[in-house]
Design an enzyme around this catalytic site. Structure first.
Site, mmCIF file in Angstrom:
data_model
loop_
_atom_site.group_PDB
_atom_site.id
_atom_site.type_symbol
_atom_site.label_atom_id
_atom_site.label_comp_id
_atom_site.label_asym_id
_atom_site.label_seq_id
_atom_site.Cartn_x
_atom_site.Cartn_y
_atom_site.Cartn_z
ATOM 1 N N ASP A 264 7.414 5.985 12.492
ATOM 2 C CA ASP A 264 7.186 5.106 13.187
ATOM 3 C C ASP A 264 9.020 4.302 13.796
ATOM 4 O OD1 ASP A 264 4.300 3.532 12.428
ATOM 5 O OD2 ASP A 264 5.935 3.004 10.776
ATOM 6 N N HIS B 296 6.985 6.237 1.301
ATOM 7 C CA HIS B 296 7.858 5.074 0.631
ATOM 8 C C HIS B 296 8.654 5.149 -0.276
ATOM 9 C CE1 HIS B 296 4.328 2.415 2.681
ATOM 10 N NE2 HIS B 296 4.553 2.153 3.636
ATOM 11 N N GLN C 163 2.474 -9.091 13.788
ATOM 12 C CA GLN C 163 2.294 -7.567 13.853
ATOM 13 C C GLN C 163 1.146 -7.451 14.467
ATOM 14 O OE1 GLN C 163 5.104 -6.371 11.054
ATOM 15 N NE2 GLN C 163 3.961 -4.245 11.392
ATOM 16 N N VAL D 153 6.682 11.733 5.749
ATOM 17 C CA VAL D 153 6.059 12.831 4.746
ATOM 18 C C VAL D 153 5.177 13.246 5.015
ATOM 19 C CG1 VAL D 153 5.482 13.172 2.480
ATOM 20 C CG2 VAL D 153 8.189 11.503 3.235
ATOM 21 N N ALA E 134 0.890 -1.628 -0.384
ATOM 22 C CA ALA E 134 -0.024 -0.547 0.478
ATOM 23 C C ALA E 134 0.655 0.999 0.039
ATOM 24 C CB ALA E 134 -1.542 -0.095 1.093
HETATM 25 O O1 PAF Z 1 6.987 -0.108 9.030
HETATM 26 C C1 PAF Z 1 6.049 -1.252 8.489
HETATM 27 O O2 PAF Z 1 5.480 -1.545 7.529
HETATM 28 C C2 PAF Z 1 6.175 -2.811 9.164
HETATM 29 O O3 PAF Z 1 6.093 -2.660 10.557
HETATM 30 C C3 PAF Z 1 7.531 -3.880 8.661
HETATM 31 C C4 PAF Z 1 9.066 -2.709 8.764
HETATM 32 C C5 PAF Z 1 7.606 -3.622 7.086
HETATM 33 C C6 PAF Z 1 7.633 -4.788 9.370
HETATM 34 O O4 PAF Z 1 6.319 -5.539 8.835
#
Ligand code: PAF
Length: 286
Positions: free
Chosen positions: A149, A36, A60, A179, A31
């Site tokens: 994060d 990213h 997670q 961003v 997504a």
């Molecule tokens: O930040 C994320 O998108 C996720 O927590 C990661 C680092 C890809 C781990 O699944």
């Protein structure tokens, strides 16, 4: 761009790329958005090849979280990565990542215990476990994560230092600045869940955080500034806050009053069905 879903072909492909120079890994859950893409651009500036992983990591997500509905626009993601000059998309299958009998968890204490670690039990164990696996699968020379994060970045840095994970011996974990949309909202794949009115109200989050930071810089007690922030968000349509805290930028120790070390304001707040998180640096005292 090669797209690979199995470990053996991944290892052969990485070995072939390695001769060209350093390899960067950008782990994602897909997504993809401009946040990213900024990680990928930063990675491209430092490495000969960029490998992006897309894996919606079930470990997670809590039992009542959004694993089933998490967006998975793989074709659009793949086109974006191709356009960014990514060399390889690592798209592992969940069954290959966690085959029957899988029994190992990576657990980081200290920096993982508070904030989202307290609000989302097991979340950082899931993150640390999958990132360890991704590092072992790809063997990158460097890896890139968003500062949005911040706690995740702190957990991964701690883990990489503790477990000597990144090749060569010195960890090369890069954090890349958040961003934001024009109105200040931090980009997140979960912003797609917001209805138009929630999206409009969500801009109160960065605004209230900036006001709290300005109040603290002007000498307001932390407790008062954080209470004002909480009331502002509730009045703006947020239903609850998981936390609104000032913490040390490095150790994430709680700060309740000014301190010489750099600190950040961390907030997690819910609007409709969406949980938004953000963090910003406190202004250093003059
Ligand atoms: O930040 C994320 O998108 C996720 O927590 C990661 C680092 C890809 C781990 O699944």
């Amino acid at each position: 761009m090669q797209t690979i879903g199995q470990l053996d072909p991944l290892r052969s492909a990485v070995a072939a790329l390695r001769g060209d120079g350093p390899i960067a890994l950008v782990p994602t859950m897909g997504a993809l958005h401009q946040g990213h893409l900024s990680l990928i651009r930063e990675a491209r500036a430092r490495a000969a090849h960029v490998i992006v992983s897309i894996f919606v990591n079930p470990r997670q997500f809590g039992p009542s979280e959004d694993l089933a509905t998490y967006p998975r626009p793989i074709e659009a993601d793949s086109a974006l990565l191709e356009a960014e000059g990514v060399s390889l998309l690592w798209l592992p299958d969940p069954a290959a990542m966690y085959p029957a009998g899988y029994a190992t968890t990576v657990s980081v204490s200290g920096v993982a215990d508070n904030l989202c670690g307290a609000a989302r039990p097991g979340h950082f164990e899931g993150v640390a476990t999958v990132v360890t696996k991704l590092f072992n699968q790809v063997g990158p020379d460097m890896a890139f994560f968003g500062e949005k994060d911040w706690q995740q970045l702190a957990v991964i840095r701690r883990m990489a230092r503790d477990l000597d994970l990144v090749q060569p011996a010195a960890p090369a974990i890069y954090g890349v600045a958040t961003v934001r949309e024009k109105d200040g909202l931090a980009l997140s794949s979960r912003n797609a869940y917001l209805s138009p009115s929630e999206r409009a109200n969500a801009a109160s989050l960065p605004r209230a955080m900036r006001s709290a930071i300005a109040a603290i810089a002007a000498g307001a007690p932390y407790r008062d500034a954080l209470e004002t922030l909480r009331q502002t968000l509730l009045a703006a349509g947020f239903s609850s806050l998981d936390y609104a805290e000032v913490r040390d930028a490095d150790t994430l120790a709680l700060r309740e009053a000014p301190h010489p070390d750099p600190a950040r304001l961390f907030v997690a707040a819910r609007i409709g069905k969406t949980r938004l998180i953000d963090n910003m640096a406190l202004i250093a005292p003059a």
